[in-house]
Write an enzyme that holds these catalytic residues in place. Structure first.
Site, PDB file in Angstrom:
ATOM      1  N   ARG A 164       4.925  -9.844  -4.944  1.00 28.76           N
ATOM      2  CA  ARG A 164       5.241  -8.569  -5.624  1.00 28.76           C
ATOM      3  C   ARG A 164       6.354  -8.701  -6.669  1.00 28.76           C
ATOM      4  O   ARG A 164       7.096  -7.757  -6.931  1.00 28.76           O
ATOM      5  CB  ARG A 164       5.662  -7.483  -4.639  1.00 28.76           C
ATOM      6  CG  ARG A 164       4.656  -7.074  -3.643  1.00 28.76           C
ATOM      7  CD  ARG A 164       3.419  -6.442  -4.257  1.00 28.76           C
ATOM      8  NE  ARG A 164       2.517  -6.133  -3.173  1.00 28.76           N
ATOM      9  CZ  ARG A 164       1.665  -7.012  -2.650  1.00 28.76           C
ATOM     10  NH1 ARG A 164       1.547  -8.227  -3.170  1.00 28.76           N
ATOM     11  NH2 ARG A 164       0.898  -6.683  -1.634  1.00 28.76           N
ATOM     12  N   SER A 236       2.703   1.522  -0.447  1.00 33.22           N
ATOM     13  CA  SER A 236       3.727   0.929   0.435  1.00 33.22           C
ATOM     14  C   SER A 236       5.112   1.181  -0.142  1.00 33.22           C
ATOM     15  O   SER A 236       5.396   0.763  -1.257  1.00 33.22           O
ATOM     16  CB  SER A 236       3.530  -0.579   0.540  1.00 33.22           C
ATOM     17  OG  SER A 236       2.232  -0.843   0.968  1.00 33.22           O
ATOM     18  N   GLU A 332       9.760  -1.405  -2.233  1.00 28.63           N
ATOM     19  CA  GLU A 332       8.852  -1.953  -3.253  1.00 28.63           C
ATOM     20  C   GLU A 332       8.845  -0.971  -4.429  1.00 28.63           C
ATOM     21  O   GLU A 332       8.692  -1.358  -5.581  1.00 28.63           O
ATOM     22  CB  GLU A 332       7.446  -2.078  -2.639  1.00 28.63           C
ATOM     23  CG  GLU A 332       6.433  -2.696  -3.575  1.00 28.63           C
ATOM     24  CD  GLU A 332       5.073  -2.938  -2.912  1.00 28.63           C
ATOM     25  OE1 GLU A 332       5.026  -3.267  -1.715  1.00 28.63           O
ATOM     26  OE2 GLU A 332       4.073  -2.795  -3.615  1.00 28.63           O
TER      27      GLU A 332
HETATM   28  C1  LIG Z   1      -2.072   4.896  -2.875  1.00 32.68           C
HETATM   29  C2  LIG Z   1      -1.421   3.653  -3.430  1.00 32.68           C
HETATM   30  C3  LIG Z   1      -1.842   2.410  -2.989  1.00 32.68           C
HETATM   31  C4  LIG Z   1      -1.242   1.243  -3.486  1.00 32.68           C
HETATM   32  N1  LIG Z   1      -1.699   0.044  -3.037  1.00 32.68           N
HETATM   33  C5  LIG Z   1      -1.164  -1.101  -3.510  1.00 32.68           C
HETATM   34  C6  LIG Z   1      -1.642  -2.371  -3.071  1.00 32.68           C
HETATM   35  O1  LIG Z   1      -2.572  -2.454  -2.266  1.00 32.68           O
HETATM   36  N2  LIG Z   1      -1.045  -3.481  -3.571  1.00 32.68           N
HETATM   37  C7  LIG Z   1      -0.045  -3.419  -4.498  1.00 32.68           C
HETATM   38  O2  LIG Z   1       0.437  -4.478  -4.928  1.00 32.68           O
HETATM   39  N3  LIG Z   1       0.428  -2.227  -4.942  1.00 32.68           N
HETATM   40  C8  LIG Z   1      -0.108  -1.080  -4.480  1.00 32.68           C
HETATM   41  N4  LIG Z   1       0.370   0.149  -4.912  1.00 32.68           N
HETATM   42  C9  LIG Z   1       1.507   0.184  -5.858  1.00 32.68           C
HETATM   43  C10 LIG Z   1       1.092   0.348  -7.339  1.00 32.68           C
HETATM   44  O3  LIG Z   1      -0.239   0.733  -7.439  1.00 32.68           O
HETATM   45  C11 LIG Z   1       1.309  -0.948  -8.123  1.00 32.68           C
HETATM   46  O4  LIG Z   1       2.648  -1.351  -8.072  1.00 32.68           O
HETATM   47  C12 LIG Z   1       0.879  -0.781  -9.603  1.00 32.68           C
HETATM   48  O5  LIG Z   1       0.812  -2.046 -10.237  1.00 32.68           O
HETATM   49  C13 LIG Z   1       1.811   0.121 -10.409  1.00 32.68           C
HETATM   50  O6  LIG Z   1       1.171   0.393 -11.625  1.00 32.68           O
HETATM   51  P1  LIG Z   1       1.627   1.580 -12.573  1.00 32.68           P
HETATM   52  O7  LIG Z   1       0.810   1.500 -13.823  1.00 32.68           O
HETATM   53  O8  LIG Z   1       1.545   2.867 -11.859  1.00 32.68           O
HETATM   54  O9  LIG Z   1       3.121   1.171 -12.878  1.00 32.68           O
HETATM   55  P2  LIG Z   1       4.458   2.059 -12.794  1.00 32.68           P
HETATM   56  O10 LIG Z   1       4.667   2.506 -11.399  1.00 32.68           O
HETATM   57  O11 LIG Z   1       4.438   3.094 -13.852  1.00 32.68           O
HETATM   58  O12 LIG Z   1       5.538   0.939 -13.158  1.00 32.68           O
HETATM   59  C14 LIG Z   1       5.760  -0.151 -12.310  1.00 32.68           C
HETATM   60  C15 LIG Z   1       6.734  -1.119 -13.003  1.00 32.68           C
HETATM   61  O13 LIG Z   1       6.111  -1.712 -14.126  1.00 32.68           O
HETATM   62  C16 LIG Z   1       6.856  -1.437 -15.330  1.00 32.68           C
HETATM   63  N5  LIG Z   1       5.841  -1.310 -16.395  1.00 32.68           N
HETATM   64  C17 LIG Z   1       4.689  -0.591 -16.357  1.00 32.68           C
HETATM   65  N6  LIG Z   1       3.932  -0.864 -17.433  1.00 32.68           N
HETATM   66  C18 LIG Z   1       4.619  -1.742 -18.193  1.00 32.68           C
HETATM   67  C19 LIG Z   1       4.361  -2.426 -19.437  1.00 32.68           C
HETATM   68  N7  LIG Z   1       3.225  -2.273 -20.121  1.00 32.68           N
HETATM   69  N8  LIG Z   1       5.319  -3.258 -19.924  1.00 32.68           N
HETATM   70  C20 LIG Z   1       6.488  -3.428 -19.244  1.00 32.68           C
HETATM   71  N9  LIG Z   1       6.787  -2.841 -18.058  1.00 32.68           N
HETATM   72  C21 LIG Z   1       5.851  -2.004 -17.554  1.00 32.68           C
HETATM   73  C22 LIG Z   1       7.661  -0.207 -15.012  1.00 32.68           C
HETATM   74  O14 LIG Z   1       8.843  -0.133 -15.787  1.00 32.68           O
HETATM   75  C23 LIG Z   1       7.983  -0.432 -13.535  1.00 32.68           C
HETATM   76  O15 LIG Z   1       9.052  -1.333 -13.411  1.00 32.68           O
HETATM   77  C24 LIG Z   1      -0.205   1.327  -4.443  1.00 32.68           C
HETATM   78  C25 LIG Z   1       0.217   2.584  -4.895  1.00 32.68           C
HETATM   79  C26 LIG Z   1      -0.391   3.741  -4.396  1.00 32.68           C
HETATM   80  C27 LIG Z   1       0.046   5.082  -4.911  1.00 32.68           C
END
Ligand SMILES: Cc1cc2nc3c(=O)[nH]c(=O)nc-3n(C[C@H](O)[C@H](O)[C@H](O)COP(=O)(O)OP(=O)(O)OC[C@H]3O[C@@H](n4cnc5c(N)ncnc54)[C@H](O)[C@@H]3O)c2cc1C
Length: 337
Positions: A164, A236, A332
């Site tokens: 992660r 998580s 996380e």
């Molecule tokens: C129901 C649910 C289930 C999930 N299951 C999992 C799972 O099974 N495994 C897992 O690993 N995660 C899981 N997650 C967590 C989440 O989906 C991941 O961490 C996902 O990658 C976050 O993506 P996001 O676009 O929403 O990023 P955000 O939450 O908007 O941002 C996450 C991070 O990335 C940065 N960021 C985003 N885009 C960019 C970019 N283009 N350039 C630079 N920085 C950027 C942000 O500043 C922040 O630090 C889950 C979340 C939920 C709600």
């Protein structure tokens, strides 16, 4: 390019916390992004780049600029006899990429089905599930250095992937904004189905294919995790802690059923959800914040919870787990504000 002032982020975070940002900027191309980065006002302001906000906890209104990419598209950038290379815009929804790959018969990301969020964030977080991680298929990541405004293409090794985390999450490195992610997928993939209850679920399907693996994973995830559209959450909340074998053996004396997985560094990974459940939090609610009844690792917004209320519950969980097991849980989810 879209620019909004005093903009609500309620739809931009999966906890659905109704905070506002002073500025919201959404760019459509690398040229637009470069223009924003070089702007003097932007440089003076506090800023944060977000994806879908599925891993964020906003504690307050954001007194700065929230940046969001609108660079989309999935392009076939290369092909060999055995594999394809997909160039994916950072704003492309990760699960749409998985669906596209599976429908074309390209394997490698099917186990990462239904993970919310965008592709750029997937490459930052090194998302993982069911024994697979984004790092297994990422060939290169295209990113802009926020300080030098230079574009750089990071090889997989340069991304410094681990559980992660990545180069991009390390605060000692220059901040980078990801614009494209290049994924190497296999035409004749090896299936990985020995994780959790995936094999059991797959037994209900006519055969093992990329599509049935995707379907089975979607079914299991829907059963186990709350849909953020219905009940705000960020998946998580804590990472699974990694402890020494010594520490684990000591815990095993008092807790013979403690579950564990080997960690790549020779240590032991313990499921955070189990630790939280042992402390009695599972299914309990604290005002408008709940600990999900089917998975104690997930904190949920039961109504109109604010960020600091969720953070308080998280803190009491951390304290209880630390007092009972001597294990420090690390969120996380990224706290903002
Ligand atoms: C129901 C649910 C289930 C999930 N299951 C999992 C799972 O099974 N495994 C897992 O690993 N995660 C899981 N997650 C967590 C989440 O989906 C991941 O961490 C996902 O990658 C976050 O993506 P996001 O676009 O929403 O990023 P955000 O939450 O908007 O941002 C996450 C991070 O990335 C940065 N960021 C985003 N885009 C960019 C970019 N283009 N350039 C630079 N920085 C950027 C942000 O500043 C922040 O630090 C889950 C979340 C939920 C709600």
């Amino acid at each position: 390019m879209k620019i909004e002032q005093n903009y609500s982020l309620e739809k931009h975070n999966t906890f659905h916390i109704p905070v506002k940002t002073r500025w919201f900027m959404e760019y459509d191309s690398e040229d637009d992004l470069e223009r924003i980065l070089r702007d003097e006002y932007f440089q003076e302001c506090l800023s944060l780049h977000i994806g879908s906000g599925s891993n964020l906890l906003f504690l307050n209104d954001y007194n700065g600029i929230i940046l969001h990419s609108n660079i989309k598209g999935i392009h076939l950038a290369g092909e060999t006899e055995k594999s394809v290379l997909l160039r994916v815009g950072a704003a492309e929804k990760w699960d749409d990429v998985v669906a596209y790959a599976v429908s074309n018969g390209w394997g490698g990301i099917e186990n990462l089905s239904l993970i919310p969020g965008e592709t750029g964030a997937a490459a930052i977080q090194n998302i993982g599930a069911y024994g697979a991680e984004a790092k297994d298929v990422i060939e290169t990541v295209e990113a802009y250095n926020q300080l030098s405004f230079q574009k750089r293409i990071f090889t997989n090794q340069e991304c410094e992937y681990a559980y992660r985390t990545s180069y991009f999450k390390n605060e000692h490195n220059d901040p980078h904004i990801i614009t494209y992610v290049n994924l190497r997928l296999q035409k004749n993939p090896q299936f990985s189905i020995n994780y959790g209850n995936l094999k059991e679920e797959l037994a209900k399907y006519p055969g093992i294919t990329l599509s049935t693996i995707r379907e089975a994973i979607i079914t299991i995830r829907k059963e186990k995790l709350p849909d953020p559209e219905i009940m705000g959450n960020a998946g998580s909340f804590f990472m699974n802690p990694v402890i020494t074998t010594d520490h684990f053996e000591k815990l095993k004396v008092n807790y013979p059923s403690i579950p564990s997985y080997p960690s790549s560094d020779g240590k032991i990974k313990v499921p955070a959800g189990w630790l939280i459940e042992q402390c009695g939090f599972k299914g309990k609610s604290h005002g408008t914040v709940g600990v999900y009844e089917k998975q104690a690792l997930v904190l949920v917004n039961l109504g109109d919870a604010r960020g600091h209320e969720i953070a308080l519950v998280a803190e009491s969980i951390r304290t209880a787990v630390n007092e009972r097991f001597g294990i420090e849980l690390v969120p996380e989810v990224k706290y903002v504000g």
